[in-house]
Design a protein around this motif. Sequence first.
Motif, PDB file in Angstrom:
ATOM      1  N   ASN A  45     -48.140   2.119 -52.046  1.00 36.74           N
ATOM      2  CA  ASN A  45     -48.537   1.141 -50.426  1.00 36.74           C
ATOM      3  C   ASN A  45     -47.884   1.986 -49.103  1.00 36.74           C
ATOM      4  OD1 ASN A  45     -51.218   2.306 -49.039  1.00 36.74           O
ATOM      5  ND2 ASN A  45     -51.656   0.417 -48.201  1.00 36.74           N
ATOM      6  N   THR A  46     -46.283   2.586 -49.951  1.00 31.29           N
ATOM      7  CA  THR A  46     -44.935   2.454 -49.423  1.00 31.29           C
ATOM      8  C   THR A  46     -44.940   3.893 -49.155  1.00 31.29           C
ATOM      9  OG1 THR A  46     -44.615   0.368 -49.539  1.00 31.29           O
ATOM     10  CG2 THR A  46     -43.054   1.273 -49.222  1.00 31.29           C
ATOM     11  N   VAL A  47     -43.679   3.969 -47.982  1.00 28.41           N
ATOM     12  CA  VAL A  47     -43.406   5.350 -47.700  1.00 28.41           C
ATOM     13  C   VAL A  47     -42.671   4.821 -47.435  1.00 28.41           C
ATOM     14  CG1 VAL A  47     -42.624   7.473 -46.491  1.00 28.41           C
ATOM     15  CG2 VAL A  47     -45.350   6.177 -47.068  1.00 28.41           C
ATOM     16  N   TYR A  48     -40.990   6.183 -47.896  1.00 25.02           N
ATOM     17  CA  TYR A  48     -39.604   5.598 -47.889  1.00 25.02           C
ATOM     18  C   TYR A  48     -39.093   6.841 -46.719  1.00 25.02           C
ATOM     19  CZ  TYR A  48     -40.795   2.955 -51.957  1.00 25.02           C
ATOM     20  OH  TYR A  48     -41.277   1.591 -52.795  1.00 25.02           O
ATOM     21  N   THR A  52     -34.575  11.414 -47.091  1.00 23.50           N
ATOM     22  CA  THR A  52     -35.552  12.240 -47.909  1.00 23.50           C
ATOM     23  C   THR A  52     -36.619  11.623 -47.549  1.00 23.50           C
ATOM     24  OG1 THR A  52     -33.747  13.522 -49.142  1.00 23.50           O
ATOM     25  CG2 THR A  52     -36.004  12.714 -50.584  1.00 23.50           C
ATOM     26  N   ILE A  53     -37.150  11.456 -47.558  1.00 22.78           N
ATOM     27  CA  ILE A  53     -39.274  11.183 -47.282  1.00 22.78           C
ATOM     28  C   ILE A  53     -39.568  11.484 -48.763  1.00 22.78           C
ATOM     29  CG2 ILE A  53     -40.349  12.844 -46.323  1.00 22.78           C
ATOM     30  CD1 ILE A  53     -41.429  10.407 -44.247  1.00 22.78           C
ATOM     31  N   LEU A 103     -34.843   3.414 -46.078  1.00 26.38           N
ATOM     32  CA  LEU A 103     -35.642   2.357 -45.397  1.00 26.38           C
ATOM     33  C   LEU A 103     -37.677   2.177 -45.769  1.00 26.38           C
ATOM     34  CD1 LEU A 103     -35.343   4.111 -41.298  1.00 26.38           C
ATOM     35  CD2 LEU A 103     -33.842   2.065 -42.564  1.00 26.38           C
ATOM     36  N   SER A 104     -37.951   1.418 -45.618  1.00 27.60           N
ATOM     37  CA  SER A 104     -38.854   1.327 -46.891  1.00 27.60           C
ATOM     38  C   SER A 104     -40.386   0.478 -45.325  1.00 27.60           C
ATOM     39  CB  SER A 104     -39.068  -0.539 -47.747  1.00 27.60           C
ATOM     40  OG  SER A 104     -38.301   0.068 -48.706  1.00 27.60           O
ATOM     41  N   CYS A 105     -41.693   1.480 -45.659  1.00 23.82           N
ATOM     42  CA  CYS A 105     -42.324   1.297 -45.075  1.00 23.82           C
ATOM     43  C   CYS A 105     -44.253   0.749 -45.490  1.00 23.82           C
ATOM     44  CB  CYS A 105     -43.455   2.446 -43.885  1.00 23.82           C
ATOM     45  SG  CYS A 105     -44.425   2.527 -43.164  1.00 23.82           S
ATOM     46  N   ALA A 106     -44.512  -0.334 -45.433  1.00 29.88           N
ATOM     47  CA  ALA A 106     -45.470  -0.973 -46.666  1.00 29.88           C
ATOM     48  C   ALA A 106     -46.591  -1.098 -45.665  1.00 29.88           C
ATOM     49  CB  ALA A 106     -44.958  -2.362 -46.939  1.00 29.88           C
ATOM     50  N   ALA A 107     -47.590  -0.495 -46.274  1.00 28.83           N
ATOM     51  CA  ALA A 107     -49.143  -0.766 -45.161  1.00 28.83           C
ATOM     52  C   ALA A 107     -49.809  -2.038 -45.692  1.00 28.83           C
ATOM     53  CB  ALA A 107     -49.319   0.075 -45.338  1.00 28.83           C
ATOM     54  N   SER A 108     -50.591  -2.714 -45.073  1.00 23.70           N
ATOM     55  CA  SER A 108     -51.220  -3.819 -45.973  1.00 23.70           C
ATOM     56  C   SER A 108     -52.914  -3.533 -45.110  1.00 23.70           C
ATOM     57  CB  SER A 108     -50.627  -4.963 -45.756  1.00 23.70           C
ATOM     58  OG  SER A 108     -50.816  -5.614 -44.393  1.00 23.70           O
ATOM     59  N   GLY A 109     -53.614  -3.682 -45.547  1.00 22.82           N
ATOM     60  CA  GLY A 109     -54.942  -3.887 -44.189  1.00 22.82           C
ATOM     61  C   GLY A 109     -55.713  -2.774 -44.928  1.00 22.82           C
ATOM     62  N   ARG A 110     -55.321  -1.242 -45.551  1.00 20.98           N
ATOM     63  CA  ARG A 110     -55.968  -0.281 -45.449  1.00 20.98           C
ATOM     64  C   ARG A 110     -55.053   0.402 -46.450  1.00 20.98           C
ATOM     65  NH1 ARG A 110     -57.432   4.153 -41.457  1.00 20.98           N
ATOM     66  NH2 ARG A 110     -57.168   5.124 -43.410  1.00 20.98           N
ATOM     67  N   THR A 111     -54.690   1.078 -47.169  1.00 24.92           N
ATOM     68  CA  THR A 111     -54.562   2.558 -47.882  1.00 24.92           C
ATOM     69  C   THR A 111     -54.670   3.629 -47.257  1.00 24.92           C
ATOM     70  OG1 THR A 111     -54.351   3.744 -49.936  1.00 24.92           O
ATOM     71  CG2 THR A 111     -56.866   3.749 -49.477  1.00 24.92           C
ATOM     72  N   PHE A 112     -53.106   4.126 -47.144  1.00 25.37           N
ATOM     73  CA  PHE A 112     -53.067   5.424 -46.108  1.00 25.37           C
ATOM     74  C   PHE A 112     -53.274   6.280 -47.201  1.00 25.37           C
ATOM     75  CE2 PHE A 112     -53.782   3.925 -42.026  1.00 25.37           C
ATOM     76  CZ  PHE A 112     -53.592   2.086 -42.067  1.00 25.37           C
ATOM     77  N   SER A 113     -52.959   6.322 -48.575  1.00 26.44           N
ATOM     78  CA  SER A 113     -52.908   7.281 -49.466  1.00 26.44           C
ATOM     79  C   SER A 113     -53.486   8.511 -49.400  1.00 26.44           C
ATOM     80  CB  SER A 113     -53.172   7.027 -51.242  1.00 26.44           C
ATOM     81  OG  SER A 113     -54.113   6.781 -51.054  1.00 26.44           O
ATOM     82  N   GLN A 114     -54.602   8.521 -48.158  1.00 23.14           N
ATOM     83  CA  GLN A 114     -54.814  10.691 -47.883  1.00 23.14           C
ATOM     84  C   GLN A 114     -54.404  10.285 -46.701  1.00 23.14           C
ATOM     85  OE1 GLN A 114     -56.469  11.840 -50.266  1.00 23.14           O
ATOM     86  NE2 GLN A 114     -56.141  10.223 -51.648  1.00 23.14           N
ATOM     87  N   TYR A 168     -39.442   3.613 -36.374  1.00 27.66           N
ATOM     88  CA  TYR A 168     -40.697   3.418 -36.815  1.00 27.66           C
ATOM     89  C   TYR A 168     -41.636   3.862 -37.259  1.00 27.66           C
ATOM     90  CZ  TYR A 168     -40.021   0.958 -32.306  1.00 27.66           C
ATOM     91  OH  TYR A 168     -39.071  -0.095 -31.625  1.00 27.66           O
ATOM     92  N   CYS A 169     -42.766   3.823 -38.673  1.00 25.98           N
ATOM     93  CA  CYS A 169     -43.453   4.346 -39.375  1.00 25.98           C
ATOM     94  C   CYS A 169     -44.716   4.331 -38.947  1.00 25.98           C
ATOM     95  CB  CYS A 169     -43.205   4.221 -40.844  1.00 25.98           C
ATOM     96  SG  CYS A 169     -44.109   2.503 -41.242  1.00 25.98           S
ATOM     97  N   ALA A 170     -45.270   5.109 -39.155  1.00 29.99           N
ATOM     98  CA  ALA A 170     -47.253   5.297 -39.427  1.00 29.99           C
ATOM     99  C   ALA A 170     -47.901   6.410 -39.682  1.00 29.99           C
ATOM    100  CB  ALA A 170     -47.406   5.544 -37.507  1.00 29.99           C
ATOM    101  N   PRO A 171     -49.335   6.182 -39.377  1.00 30.87           N
ATOM    102  CA  PRO A 171     -49.636   7.186 -40.443  1.00 30.87           C
ATOM    103  C   PRO A 171     -50.516   7.717 -39.118  1.00 30.87           C
ATOM    104  CG  PRO A 171     -51.375   4.671 -39.897  1.00 30.87           C
ATOM    105  CD  PRO A 171     -50.046   4.067 -40.308  1.00 30.87           C
ATOM    106  N   LYS A 172     -51.013   8.884 -39.750  1.00 30.16           N
ATOM    107  CA  LYS A 172     -51.419  10.511 -38.354  1.00 30.16           C
ATOM    108  C   LYS A 172     -53.041   9.213 -38.298  1.00 30.16           C
ATOM    109  CE  LYS A 172     -51.231  15.144 -37.291  1.00 30.16           C
ATOM    110  NZ  LYS A 172     -52.714  15.533 -37.450  1.00 30.16           N
ATOM    111  N   LEU A 173     -53.192   9.391 -37.299  1.00 33.93           N
ATOM    112  CA  LEU A 173     -54.439   9.240 -37.272  1.00 33.93           C
ATOM    113  C   LEU A 173     -55.749  10.567 -36.618  1.00 33.93           C
ATOM    114  CD1 LEU A 173     -54.429   5.477 -36.418  1.00 33.93           C
ATOM    115  CD2 LEU A 173     -54.549   6.378 -38.300  1.00 33.93           C
ATOM    116  N   SER A 174     -54.812  11.150 -35.872  1.00 30.41           N
ATOM    117  CA  SER A 174     -55.732  12.410 -34.735  1.00 30.41           C
ATOM    118  C   SER A 174     -55.913  13.681 -35.600  1.00 30.41           C
ATOM    119  CB  SER A 174     -55.431  12.517 -33.647  1.00 30.41           C
ATOM    120  OG  SER A 174     -53.945  12.560 -33.125  1.00 30.41           O
ATOM    121  N   SER A 175     -55.858  14.364 -35.119  1.00 28.84           N
ATOM    122  CA  SER A 175     -55.211  15.796 -35.484  1.00 28.84           C
ATOM    123  C   SER A 175     -54.796  16.311 -34.361  1.00 28.84           C
ATOM    124  CB  SER A 175     -57.086  16.993 -35.073  1.00 28.84           C
ATOM    125  OG  SER A 175     -57.367  16.653 -34.060  1.00 28.84           O
ATOM    126  N   GLY A 176     -53.648  15.786 -33.817  1.00 28.67           N
ATOM    127  CA  GLY A 176     -52.384  16.485 -32.736  1.00 28.67           C
ATOM    128  C   GLY A 176     -51.278  17.004 -33.672  1.00 28.67           C
TER     129      GLY A 176
END
Length: 121
Positions: free
Chosen positions: A74-77, A66-67, A20-31, A92-100
């Motif tokens: 800007n892609t996660v596999y 394996t992730i 599986l691939s998860c490609a992001a656009s609009g901003r970078t999520f490398s951090q 589904y894939c998503a960036p972690k946006l909170s400290s939860g």
Amino acid sequence: QVQLEESGGGLVQAGGSLRLSCAASGRTFSQNVVGWFRQAPGKEREFVAAIGSGIYYADFVKGRFTISRDNAKNTVYLQMNSLKPEDTAVYYCAPKLSSGSLSNFKSYGYWGQGTQVTVSS
């Protein structure tokens, strides 16, 4: 506009593999930590794996999935091997946006449409 797009799902026999691939656009999520979750019909979205400064897996995929990530793209596999019928779900894939919690889908945002994985027995 931030978008996450998952791809690579499909129908596979038990014991098979998918990537599986998860490609992001609009901003970078490398951090950011980026996670993979899955949701089967009638069930809650559940944590599969995440990658950030470390790598984390749900117990039920350890040794099989394996992730990895390519920050330049800007892609996660998610490489999935030894697939089982119980792995059938929308992934589904998503960036972690909170400290939860890392494994709580409520800590993540910018969800994509997901990609269907179906494993036949």
